[in-house]
Design a protein around this motif. Structure first.
Motif, PDB file in Angstrom:
ATOM      1  N   PHE A 143     104.510 145.474 -60.598  1.00 57.36           N
ATOM      2  CA  PHE A 143     103.874 144.771 -61.659  1.00 57.36           C
ATOM      3  C   PHE A 143     104.118 143.202 -61.646  1.00 57.36           C
ATOM      4  O   PHE A 143     104.704 142.744 -61.002  1.00 57.36           O
ATOM      5  CB  PHE A 143     104.844 145.237 -62.909  1.00 57.36           C
ATOM      6  CG  PHE A 143     105.273 146.617 -63.400  1.00 57.36           C
ATOM      7  CD1 PHE A 143     104.078 147.325 -64.092  1.00 57.36           C
ATOM      8  CD2 PHE A 143     106.152 147.315 -62.937  1.00 57.36           C
ATOM      9  CE1 PHE A 143     104.297 148.470 -64.527  1.00 57.36           C
ATOM     10  CE2 PHE A 143     106.170 148.576 -63.123  1.00 57.36           C
ATOM     11  CZ  PHE A 143     105.205 149.355 -63.837  1.00 57.36           C
ATOM     12  N   ILE A 144     102.984 142.748 -62.272  1.00 56.16           N
ATOM     13  CA  ILE A 144     102.991 141.260 -62.237  1.00 56.16           C
ATOM     14  C   ILE A 144     103.350 140.884 -63.397  1.00 56.16           C
ATOM     15  O   ILE A 144     103.071 141.010 -64.573  1.00 56.16           O
ATOM     16  CB  ILE A 144     101.595 140.667 -61.984  1.00 56.16           C
ATOM     17  CG1 ILE A 144     100.900 141.514 -60.557  1.00 56.16           C
ATOM     18  CG2 ILE A 144     101.428 139.320 -62.048  1.00 56.16           C
ATOM     19  CD1 ILE A 144     101.561 140.929 -59.410  1.00 56.16           C
ATOM     20  N   ASP A 145     104.292 139.800 -63.365  1.00 56.13           N
ATOM     21  CA  ASP A 145     104.822 138.930 -64.455  1.00 56.13           C
ATOM     22  C   ASP A 145     105.202 137.573 -64.171  1.00 56.13           C
ATOM     23  O   ASP A 145     105.924 137.229 -63.524  1.00 56.13           O
ATOM     24  CB  ASP A 145     106.085 139.727 -64.824  1.00 56.13           C
ATOM     25  CG  ASP A 145     106.847 138.889 -66.140  1.00 56.13           C
ATOM     26  OD1 ASP A 145     106.450 137.819 -66.874  1.00 56.13           O
ATOM     27  OD2 ASP A 145     108.291 139.377 -66.348  1.00 56.13           O
ATOM     28  N   ARG A 146     104.141 136.812 -64.875  1.00 56.09           N
ATOM     29  CA  ARG A 146     104.091 135.447 -64.496  1.00 56.09           C
ATOM     30  C   ARG A 146     105.142 134.476 -64.927  1.00 56.09           C
ATOM     31  O   ARG A 146     105.484 133.503 -64.550  1.00 56.09           O
ATOM     32  CB  ARG A 146     102.782 134.787 -64.847  1.00 56.09           C
ATOM     33  CG  ARG A 146     101.537 135.354 -64.448  1.00 56.09           C
ATOM     34  CD  ARG A 146     100.772 134.546 -63.455  1.00 56.09           C
ATOM     35  NE  ARG A 146      99.574 135.105 -63.140  1.00 56.09           N
ATOM     36  CZ  ARG A 146      99.412 135.228 -61.729  1.00 56.09           C
ATOM     37  NH1 ARG A 146     100.085 134.752 -60.907  1.00 56.09           N
ATOM     38  NH2 ARG A 146      98.109 135.672 -61.457  1.00 56.09           N
ATOM     39  N   ALA A 147     105.993 135.259 -65.983  1.00 59.94           N
ATOM     40  CA  ALA A 147     107.147 134.424 -66.614  1.00 59.94           C
ATOM     41  C   ALA A 147     108.174 134.492 -65.309  1.00 59.94           C
ATOM     42  O   ALA A 147     109.336 133.678 -65.686  1.00 59.94           O
ATOM     43  CB  ALA A 147     107.888 135.172 -67.612  1.00 59.94           C
ATOM     44  N   LEU A 148     108.266 134.990 -64.251  1.00 59.81           N
ATOM     45  CA  LEU A 148     109.245 134.999 -63.191  1.00 59.81           C
ATOM     46  C   LEU A 148     109.343 133.722 -62.580  1.00 59.81           C
ATOM     47  O   LEU A 148     109.985 133.131 -61.773  1.00 59.81           O
ATOM     48  CB  LEU A 148     108.939 136.097 -62.469  1.00 59.81           C
ATOM     49  CG  LEU A 148     109.314 137.614 -62.782  1.00 59.81           C
ATOM     50  CD1 LEU A 148     109.337 138.461 -61.497  1.00 59.81           C
ATOM     51  CD2 LEU A 148     110.826 137.639 -63.361  1.00 59.81           C
ATOM     52  N   ILE A 149     108.090 133.016 -62.570  1.00 56.54           N
ATOM     53  CA  ILE A 149     107.841 131.788 -61.999  1.00 56.54           C
ATOM     54  C   ILE A 149     107.546 131.882 -60.567  1.00 56.54           C
ATOM     55  O   ILE A 149     106.681 131.234 -60.089  1.00 56.54           O
ATOM     56  CB  ILE A 149     108.935 130.548 -62.278  1.00 56.54           C
ATOM     57  CG1 ILE A 149     109.071 130.446 -63.860  1.00 56.54           C
ATOM     58  CG2 ILE A 149     108.445 129.372 -61.596  1.00 56.54           C
ATOM     59  CD1 ILE A 149     110.370 129.617 -64.066  1.00 56.54           C
ATOM     60  N   GLY A 150     108.214 132.399 -59.972  1.00 54.39           N
ATOM     61  CA  GLY A 150     108.023 132.811 -58.459  1.00 54.39           C
ATOM     62  C   GLY A 150     109.165 133.956 -58.046  1.00 54.39           C
ATOM     63  O   GLY A 150     109.951 133.948 -58.785  1.00 54.39           O
ATOM     64  N   GLY A 151     109.008 134.514 -56.849  1.00 54.97           N
ATOM     65  CA  GLY A 151     109.941 135.617 -56.389  1.00 54.97           C
ATOM     66  C   GLY A 151     109.548 136.989 -56.915  1.00 54.97           C
ATOM     67  O   GLY A 151     108.655 137.319 -57.476  1.00 54.97           O
ATOM     68  N   LEU A 152     110.576 137.788 -56.852  1.00 58.29           N
ATOM     69  CA  LEU A 152     110.617 139.061 -57.070  1.00 58.29           C
ATOM     70  C   LEU A 152     111.869 139.603 -57.527  1.00 58.29           C
ATOM     71  O   LEU A 152     112.961 139.201 -57.808  1.00 58.29           O
ATOM     72  CB  LEU A 152     110.580 140.116 -55.940  1.00 58.29           C
ATOM     73  CG  LEU A 152     109.514 140.033 -54.868  1.00 58.29           C
ATOM     74  CD1 LEU A 152     109.887 140.724 -53.683  1.00 58.29           C
ATOM     75  CD2 LEU A 152     108.103 140.246 -55.384  1.00 58.29           C
TER      76      LEU A 152
END
Length: 176
Positions: A143-152
């Motif tokens: 899944f892609i979640d831009r709120a993570l800013i970066g990483g996994l």
């Protein structure tokens, strides 16, 4: 949730045992997932809890909804759940069954949430690393979640590996 899992486990184990006997593990997985999906509907869930409806009327309603998706064994299992007043356990039963199936088949479902698209080379490396550490074949959902800013963020069963910038910032805020 643990109480639901405790109540659901015997049903899931019985279905898994039957699936192993008949070689129908995938069919049962689909059937249980469908029943769980039906029971997640708000109207159906409310109807199941309504004492004015009665178990037999509710069973007929759910059987009408599920008739194309369930074979005779699936319908019998649905009848058992309704008559034992355990239909609300459908999601927990499906989840426990899928875990039993995965353990038996030697794989683990892993959910990966990333801030950005993961390149094939990185994905192959991540898969190999997870398989080596978990000692199981990995089936990955991304899944892609831009709120993570970066990483996994990686979820494998009850294990969570938060390597996201958002998670690191939250940890830093707790320490301060």
């Amino acid at each position: 949730m643990s109480e639901l899992a405790t109540l659901a486990r015997p049903y899931a184990e019985a279905v898994f045992k039957r699936a192993k006997e008949t070689g129908t593990a995938a069919k049962w997985s689909d059937s249980l997932a469908f029943i769980a999906t039906v029971m997640r509907d708000d109207v159906i869930a409310e109807t199941a809890e309504n004492p004015k409806i009665g178990r037999d009327r509710f069973l007929n309603l759910v059987l009408d909804i599920c008739q194309e998706q369930l074979d005779q064994e699936g319908q019998n299992f649905l009848k058992l759940l309704v008559h034992n007043n355990r239909i609300k356990l459908a999601s927990a039963i499906a989840q426990i069954y899928d875990q039993l199936k995965a353990d038996d088949e030697g794989y683990i479902d892993v959910e990966v949430v990333s801030a950005f698209f993961i390149a094939d080379e990185q994905l192959n490396h991540l898969t190999a690393t997870l398989e080596r550490n978990l000692k199981k074949q990995v089936r990955m959902t991304i899944f892609i979640d831009r709120a993570l800013i970066g990483g996994l963020v990686v979820r494998a069963g009850d294990k969570v590996i938060d390597g996201s910038i958002k998670g690191q910032l939250q940890q830093l805020a707790k320490r301060l």
